[in-house]
Write a protein that holds these residues in place. Structure first.
Motif, short mmCIF file in Angstrom:
data_model
loop_
_atom_site.label_atom_id
_atom_site.label_comp_id
_atom_site.label_asym_id
_atom_site.label_seq_id
_atom_site.Cartn_x
_atom_site.Cartn_y
_atom_site.Cartn_z
N ARG A 127 2.28 -11.16 -2.63
CA ARG A 127 3.64 -10.60 -2.60
C ARG A 127 3.63 -9.18 -2.04
NH1 ARG A 127 4.14 -13.45 -7.52
NH2 ARG A 127 3.61 -11.60 -8.74
N ALA A 128 2.61 -8.40 -2.45
CA ALA A 128 2.50 -7.02 -1.98
C ALA A 128 2.29 -6.98 -0.46
CB ALA A 128 1.37 -6.30 -2.69
N ILE A 129 1.44 -7.89 0.03
CA ILE A 129 1.21 -7.96 1.49
C ILE A 129 2.51 -8.31 2.20
CG2 ILE A 129 0.07 -9.29 3.32
CD1 ILE A 129 -2.37 -9.50 1.47
N GLY A 130 3.29 -9.23 1.61
CA GLY A 130 4.57 -9.61 2.20
C GLY A 130 5.54 -8.45 2.28
N ILE A 131 5.57 -7.64 1.23
CA ILE A 131 6.47 -6.48 1.21
C ILE A 131 6.06 -5.46 2.27
CG2 ILE A 131 7.20 -4.48 -0.17
CD1 ILE A 131 6.94 -6.35 -2.65
N VAL A 132 4.75 -5.21 2.38
CA VAL A 132 4.25 -4.26 3.38
C VAL A 132 4.54 -4.79 4.79
CG1 VAL A 132 2.22 -3.10 4.31
CG2 VAL A 132 2.50 -3.30 1.85
N SER A 133 4.36 -6.10 4.98
CA SER A 133 4.64 -6.70 6.29
C SER A 133 6.11 -6.55 6.66
CB SER A 133 4.25 -8.18 6.28
OG SER A 133 2.85 -8.33 6.12
N GLU A 134 6.99 -6.74 5.67
CA GLU A 134 8.42 -6.56 5.92
C GLU A 134 8.73 -5.11 6.27
OE1 GLU A 134 10.96 -8.53 6.20
OE2 GLU A 134 9.84 -10.37 5.84
N LEU A 135 8.05 -4.18 5.59
CA LEU A 135 8.24 -2.76 5.87
C LEU A 135 7.82 -2.45 7.31
CD1 LEU A 135 8.81 0.17 4.97
CD2 LEU A 135 6.47 0.28 4.11
N ILE A 176 -2.48 0.26 4.20
CA ILE A 176 -2.29 -0.43 2.92
C ILE A 176 -2.47 -1.94 3.10
CG2 ILE A 176 -0.58 -1.00 1.14
CD1 ILE A 176 0.64 1.80 1.66
N ARG A 177 -1.89 -2.50 4.17
CA ARG A 177 -2.01 -3.95 4.38
C ARG A 177 -3.45 -4.36 4.64
NH1 ARG A 177 1.49 -7.28 8.81
NH2 ARG A 177 0.13 -6.20 10.25
N THR A 178 -4.19 -3.52 5.37
CA THR A 178 -5.61 -3.82 5.62
C THR A 178 -6.39 -3.88 4.31
OG1 THR A 178 -5.52 -2.77 7.80
CG2 THR A 178 -7.70 -3.05 6.81
N ALA A 179 -6.14 -2.89 3.44
CA ALA A 179 -6.84 -2.87 2.14
C ALA A 179 -6.43 -4.06 1.29
CB ALA A 179 -6.51 -1.56 1.42
N LEU A 180 -5.14 -4.39 1.26
CA LEU A 180 -4.67 -5.53 0.48
C LEU A 180 -5.24 -6.84 1.02
CD1 LEU A 180 -0.90 -4.56 0.01
CD2 LEU A 180 -2.62 -4.73 -1.80
N SER A 181 -5.34 -6.95 2.34
CA SER A 181 -5.88 -8.17 2.94
C SER A 181 -7.35 -8.35 2.59
CB SER A 181 -5.71 -8.14 4.46
OG SER A 181 -4.34 -8.13 4.82
N ALA A 182 -8.11 -7.25 2.60
CA ALA A 182 -9.52 -7.32 2.22
C ALA A 182 -9.65 -7.77 0.76
CB ALA A 182 -10.19 -5.97 2.41
N LEU A 183 -8.80 -7.22 -0.11
CA LEU A 183 -8.81 -7.61 -1.52
C LEU A 183 -8.43 -9.08 -1.68
CD1 LEU A 183 -9.06 -6.79 -4.49
CD2 LEU A 183 -6.68 -6.02 -4.41
N LYS A 184 -7.49 -9.54 -0.87
CA LYS A 184 -7.04 -10.92 -0.94
C LYS A 184 -8.18 -11.90 -0.69
CE LYS A 184 -3.78 -14.09 1.31
NZ LYS A 184 -2.63 -14.18 2.24
N GLY A 237 12.46 -10.50 1.92
CA GLY A 237 12.77 -10.59 3.35
C GLY A 237 13.85 -9.60 3.72
N SER A 238 13.85 -9.16 4.98
CA SER A 238 14.82 -8.15 5.42
C SER A 238 16.04 -8.75 6.09
CB SER A 238 14.15 -7.18 6.41
OG SER A 238 13.79 -7.87 7.59
N GLY A 239 15.91 -9.97 6.64
CA GLY A 239 17.03 -10.58 7.34
C GLY A 239 17.32 -9.96 8.68
N ILE A 240 16.35 -9.23 9.24
CA ILE A 240 16.58 -8.57 10.52
C ILE A 240 15.80 -9.23 11.67
CG2 ILE A 240 14.70 -6.88 10.40
CD1 ILE A 240 16.68 -4.79 11.46
N GLY A 241 14.80 -10.05 11.34
CA GLY A 241 13.91 -10.60 12.36
C GLY A 241 14.60 -11.44 13.41
N LEU A 242 15.42 -12.41 12.99
CA LEU A 242 16.06 -13.31 13.96
C LEU A 242 17.17 -12.60 14.73
CD1 LEU A 242 16.18 -16.67 11.98
CD2 LEU A 242 14.75 -16.10 13.95
N PHE A 243 17.85 -11.65 14.09
CA PHE A 243 18.85 -10.83 14.79
C PHE A 243 18.19 -10.08 15.94
CE2 PHE A 243 20.52 -6.52 15.31
CZ PHE A 243 21.82 -6.78 15.72
N THR A 244 17.05 -9.44 15.64
CA THR A 244 16.32 -8.67 16.65
C THR A 244 15.78 -9.59 17.74
OG1 THR A 244 15.67 -7.06 14.97
CG2 THR A 244 14.39 -7.09 17.00
N THR A 245 15.24 -10.74 17.34
CA THR A 245 14.69 -11.71 18.29
C THR A 245 15.75 -12.14 19.30
OG1 THR A 245 13.05 -12.54 16.72
CG2 THR A 245 13.73 -14.04 18.46
N LYS A 246 16.93 -12.49 18.81
CA LYS A 246 18.02 -12.93 19.69
C LYS A 246 18.41 -11.82 20.67
CE LYS A 246 22.61 -15.13 19.42
NZ LYS A 246 23.47 -14.17 20.14
#
Length: 253
Positions: free
Chosen positions: A74-82, A35-43, A212-221
């Motif tokens: 926004r759709a790409i951002g949601i897919v990236s968060e997923l 989905i992200r690949t298709a959305l990126s091409a459309l972008k 945003g999910s709020g999980i990235g920095l927790f996981t990073t640490k």
């Protein structure tokens, strides 16, 4: 049913659930990537229209294209968060596969992965490489990639157009230190106390990017600490943030 039979049945059921979760995770990842690949091409097609590469648009057409571009983004951002949530959901519980990692190469590749996203936002990501080649470190390469992805994605996401993001790498007293500096929105005083908490999102970040999910920095640490390293930050509201972390060159057995 005796005790041993019950234990055997529970073990078998647990193994079945683990396999089902793995299949689910793989399906989510494959589908989201497609989905992200298709959305990126459309972008990029929409961007070509907006840039006038395919002819000049009238005011109404340009307005509609801008709305389409923003919705697509926004759709790409949601897919990236997923994808991130799916990838990091249990990353801190999974087995670590330690081996030799060339950090310069890994950073180079990760910066390249974000070059399209940064370019679309008018942001330049600059990797200031050390003058001399560093020793390879003992680390889990894919986990370290997650760390770099999380920090770079945040730096780009919370920067403004025409900003620069600087990545530096240096060796100091048996450690490598990596810093990722942006000149974006910065972290609020409230956020400085909670920024590494699971599911926490700073108010300044939410203003800039509601999704945003709020999980990235927790996981990073967690990943950095599991490598025997430390992470910290320096930040001023509206002036940007620098995240820094260290990793030992030689892992303690």
């Amino acid at each position: 049913m005796d005790k041993d039979a019950k234990i055997k049945k529970l073990t078998s059921e647990n193994e079945r659930l683990i396999k089902l979760c793995s299949v689910k995770s793989d399906m989510v990842s494959i589908s989201a990537h497609q989905i992200r690949t298709a959305l990126s091409a459309l972008k990029w097609i929409i961007k070509m229209f907006l840039d006038g590469d395919l002819g000049k648009l009238n005011a109404e057409q340009e307005n509609l294209m801008k709305k389409a571009y923003e919705g697509n983004d926004r759709a790409i951002g949601i897919v990236s968060e997923l994808l991130l949530a799916n990838k990091t959901e249990n990353v801190t519980e999974k087995k670590y596969n330690f081996g030799e990692v060339d950090l310069i190469e890994l950073i180079d590749n990760t910066v390249f992965d974000f070059s399209g996203e940064a370019s679309a936002k008018g942001i330049e990501v600059i990797f200031l490489k050390p003058e001399k080649k560093l020793l390879s470190i003992q680390a889990d390469k894919e986990k370290m990639r997650v760390v770099l992805q999380n920090l770079l994605e945040n730096a780009i996401k919370y920067s403004n157009s025409h900003d620069k993001v600087f990545v530096t790498l240096r060796e100091n007293d048996g450690l490598v230190e990596i810093s990722i500096k942006d000149t974006g929105v910065g972290i609020s005083e409230e956020g400085k106390k909670k920024i590494f908490e699971k599911f926490y999102r700073d108010p300044e970040a939410q203003k800039k990017e509601p999704v945003g999910s709020g999980i990235g920095l927790f996981t990073t640490k967690k990943i950095i600490e599991d490598h025997g390293g430390k992470i910290w930050f320096e930040s001023s509201e509206s002036k940007g943030t620098t995240f820094l972390f260290t990793i030992p060159i030689h892992r303690k057995q």
